[in-house]
Motif scaffolding. Sequence first.
Motif, PDB file in Angstrom:
ATOM      1  N   GLN A 177       0.801  -1.217   0.000  1.00  0.00           N
ATOM      2  CA  GLN A 177       0.000   0.000   0.000  1.00  0.00           C
ATOM      3  C   GLN A 177       0.842   1.279   0.000  1.00  0.00           C
ATOM      4  O   GLN A 177       0.563   2.213  -0.753  1.00  0.00           O
ATOM      5  N   THR A 178       1.868   1.337   0.832  1.00  0.00           N
ATOM      6  CA  THR A 178       2.673   2.563   0.911  1.00  0.00           C
ATOM      7  C   THR A 178       3.644   2.692  -0.258  1.00  0.00           C
ATOM      8  O   THR A 178       4.268   3.743  -0.418  1.00  0.00           O
ATOM      9  N   SER A 179       3.765   1.648  -1.074  1.00  0.00           N
ATOM     10  CA  SER A 179       4.669   1.714  -2.221  1.00  0.00           C
ATOM     11  C   SER A 179       3.948   2.061  -3.520  1.00  0.00           C
ATOM     12  O   SER A 179       4.601   2.257  -4.548  1.00  0.00           O
ATOM     13  N   LEU A 180       2.625   2.114  -3.471  1.00  0.00           N
ATOM     14  CA  LEU A 180       1.873   2.446  -4.682  1.00  0.00           C
ATOM     15  C   LEU A 180       1.911   3.949  -4.925  1.00  0.00           C
ATOM     16  O   LEU A 180       1.830   4.742  -3.981  1.00  0.00           O
ATOM     17  N   PRO A 181       2.010   4.363  -6.172  1.00  0.00           N
ATOM     18  CA  PRO A 181       2.061   5.801  -6.470  1.00  0.00           C
ATOM     19  C   PRO A 181       0.695   6.461  -6.310  1.00  0.00           C
ATOM     20  O   PRO A 181      -0.336   5.776  -6.252  1.00  0.00           O
ATOM     21  N   ARG A 182       0.697   7.776  -6.241  1.00  0.00           N
ATOM     22  CA  ARG A 182      -0.555   8.538  -6.190  1.00  0.00           C
ATOM     23  C   ARG A 182      -1.135   8.670  -7.593  1.00  0.00           C
ATOM     24  O   ARG A 182      -0.399   8.711  -8.574  1.00  0.00           O
ATOM     25  N   LEU A 183      -2.455   8.750  -7.660  1.00  0.00           N
ATOM     26  CA  LEU A 183      -3.121   8.956  -8.947  1.00  0.00           C
ATOM     27  C   LEU A 183      -2.783  10.356  -9.465  1.00  0.00           C
ATOM     28  O   LEU A 183      -3.034  11.352  -8.778  1.00  0.00           O
ATOM     29  N   PRO A 184      -2.213  10.473 -10.672  1.00  0.00           N
ATOM     30  CA  PRO A 184      -1.845  11.790 -11.195  1.00  0.00           C
ATOM     31  C   PRO A 184      -3.068  12.551 -11.722  1.00  0.00           C
ATOM     32  O   PRO A 184      -4.069  11.948 -12.113  1.00  0.00           O
ATOM     33  N   VAL A 185      -2.978  13.865 -11.713  1.00  0.00           N
ATOM     34  CA  VAL A 185      -4.034  14.714 -12.276  1.00  0.00           C
ATOM     35  C   VAL A 185      -3.665  15.031 -13.725  1.00  0.00           C
ATOM     36  O   VAL A 185      -2.630  15.636 -13.979  1.00  0.00           O
ATOM     37  N   PRO A 186      -4.490  14.613 -14.700  1.00  0.00           N
ATOM     38  CA  PRO A 186      -4.152  14.906 -16.103  1.00  0.00           C
ATOM     39  C   PRO A 186      -4.177  16.410 -16.372  1.00  0.00           C
ATOM     40  O   PRO A 186      -4.823  17.186 -15.651  1.00  0.00           O
TER      41      PRO A 186
END
Length: 774
Positions: free
Chosen positions: A169-178
């Motif tokens: 969980q802590t290694s997953l990236p954040r969802l980027p804003v297009p």
Amino acid sequence: MAEAHQAVAFQFTVTPDGIDLRLSHEALRQIYLSGLHSWKKKFIRFKNGVMTGVFPGSPTSLLVVVVGFMSTTAYTKTDPSFGLIARIGAHLPISRYLSDESQKIVGGVLISTSLWVAGIYIMRTSLKMLLSWHGWMFSAHGKVPKRTRIWMALVKLFSGPKPMLYSFQTSLPRLPVPAVADTMKRYLESARPLMDDEQYNRMEALAKDFEVNLGPRLQWYLKLKSWWATNYVSDWWEEYIYLRGRGPIMVNSNYYAMDYLYVYPTKIQSARAGNTIHAILLYRKKLDREQIKPIFVMGSTVPICSSQWERMFNTSRLPGQETDTIQHVRDSKHIVVFHKGRFFKVWMYHDGRLLKPREIEQQMQKILDDKSEPQPGEQNLAALTAGDRVPWANARQNYFSKGKNKQSLDAVEKAAFFVTLDDTEQGFNKEDPVRSLDSYAKSLLHGKCYDRWFDKSFSFIVYKNGTMGLNAEHSWADAPIIGHLWEHVLSTDSFQLGYEEDGHCKGSTNPNVPGPQRLQWEIPEECQSVIQSSLKVAQALADDVDSHTFPFNKFGKGLIKKCRTSPDAFIQIALQLAHFRDKGKFCLTYEASMTRLFREGRTETVRSCTVESCNFVHAMMDSQKTNEEKMKLFNLAAEKHQNLYRLAMTGDGIDRHLFCLYVVSKYLGVDSPFLKEVLSEPWRLSTSQTPQQQLELFDLANNPHHVSSGGGFGPVADDGYGVSYIIVGENLINFHISSKLSSLETDSHRFGENIIQSMLDILALFNLNKKAVK
């Protein structure tokens, strides 16, 4: 009433000789076992928290690092810390009580532990950076470039051994804003086939104005949220799309999952309930211990987010005036069972252990044999969860906030899950396959509108003939999460637990298990009036559902793969062709895609109606076009669809960005004609694929009839279709279609026929194996 006696731990009476105290040893024993069970769970949660907190390291690796560091230092008689060990040891608060040698040991342990922590941080950071790259998804089908192979090796290296469910969980990236410009470009591209020139030019002008003026201002706030929040979409999506809806969630939001298509493990209702309830609770046990393996894509390389598992059990949606809330309790040792208008609380643990399947069957049979009548208002009580939300919220506040009603409602809402022992027979009937599956789907979607608790995370339904299914509430998680549970339940029921030759669960009954407890209600006439009003609303909604479920067994993904195209793209393009044949026009099409490559990701929309798919459909309707021309256009449409799917999965979709921009505009109190128009466009074709996630649980080669029917959902638009499909094995695709009988434009059975014909017509272009489709 054995359960009432066992609930009393001690009794006492006052006599002339004093107080006569009598302890119930059995009750005290149960209290002890219950406390022991509770402390075991606390210890397991603590241990899992430690293991997840230090992943990809482990306590063993800490020991190795500390011992290795200290041994190396002692053996070489050197100080690799350049005097830091001695300085730390000397400045410890307890240094005055330690010898010089002891100070060095303590300092060495602290230094080596710090190195271990730093190593974990570096590995996590490296893994997050690696998982932020999605170039692997855009590689040509069947080819793995050298760069991707190197990347895969590095991901494996930094992923650590034996991950638990929440390890990544802590290694997953954040969802980027297009970028706003990219979203505007992709939106206009998706809108082009659905608009004439005048409409398109007008929408293009609105989009350009938004991109230059209001868009950048809204985007700034959205960027700020994406830096601060774990996921810039998911909390608003849960709140505004699900919890703030004031209409019924039955049909409109909840969805269902079916049993095996052709297999009937037992005809005994209580036995099927016994095995499957036990299987569900075994899954919960694995979930509590985080023993469920994380889900990976691209083989076993890329992990996806597991956060949605957290609220699968012990969860209920609570109604409110303006918005609902989700209540989740840490643990629940009981379920609530509904049968013929009565509610029963059933404990699932005895003697400090989970009840065995035969013991659960025994409990269910007691409920089936109970001839008592429902209390006034009890039979239709659950209709409150099927109707509009505000009347339910008012009724809950006015009539269920104290006394017996509050206690009984708490039992329902805090149960592990809800069970219905249905008094009808459902399932596939080879003598009447169409009508039987259609009836089965409608029953799971809405039942009688009062015999499922639609607010529970899921309601488990067992029919009179032993067939079963689920109805799931949507706000807490998406369908693949329930699908994972359901795959485990089906395989455990058939391949691990099994049944005796007479159809009963294996094992023996246990007379010491306390029986089911009737929930008590005191429902006044005013509340009964509200219940009947909600039931009327729900029945009108249910009666309007036109449901059609059918297995497509002419061919499956095995033959589609020989076409060298994606099975999902093939089906989506077939749906476009079927819809055009059905209505003579194209429509805005929704296909659900996941964004769980990012932390707390949920879904994104793939707009499946594209210029390329429309060109192909027009070619299929033109008798003058050659097969070669049609094939070329099909390949272009399939490639376009696959690219849109990849963009959606990697955070570059359109609709979640537009949705969040709209929410920001409302918070700022500004109106955007562009956003208002875009978000009001109806999805007249809403589609979703139910993925199979645990293929290793089902050996279809040796058990070809153990195929799931999948599941479905209600129509999204009043004049549109809802289509769900599951690709099972190599030769079967199950379709679930829903629409509204009140619409003059739709007919679920007609649309089903168009889907079948479109699938066959597209396959015929490839000239692969004519025998396979006869």
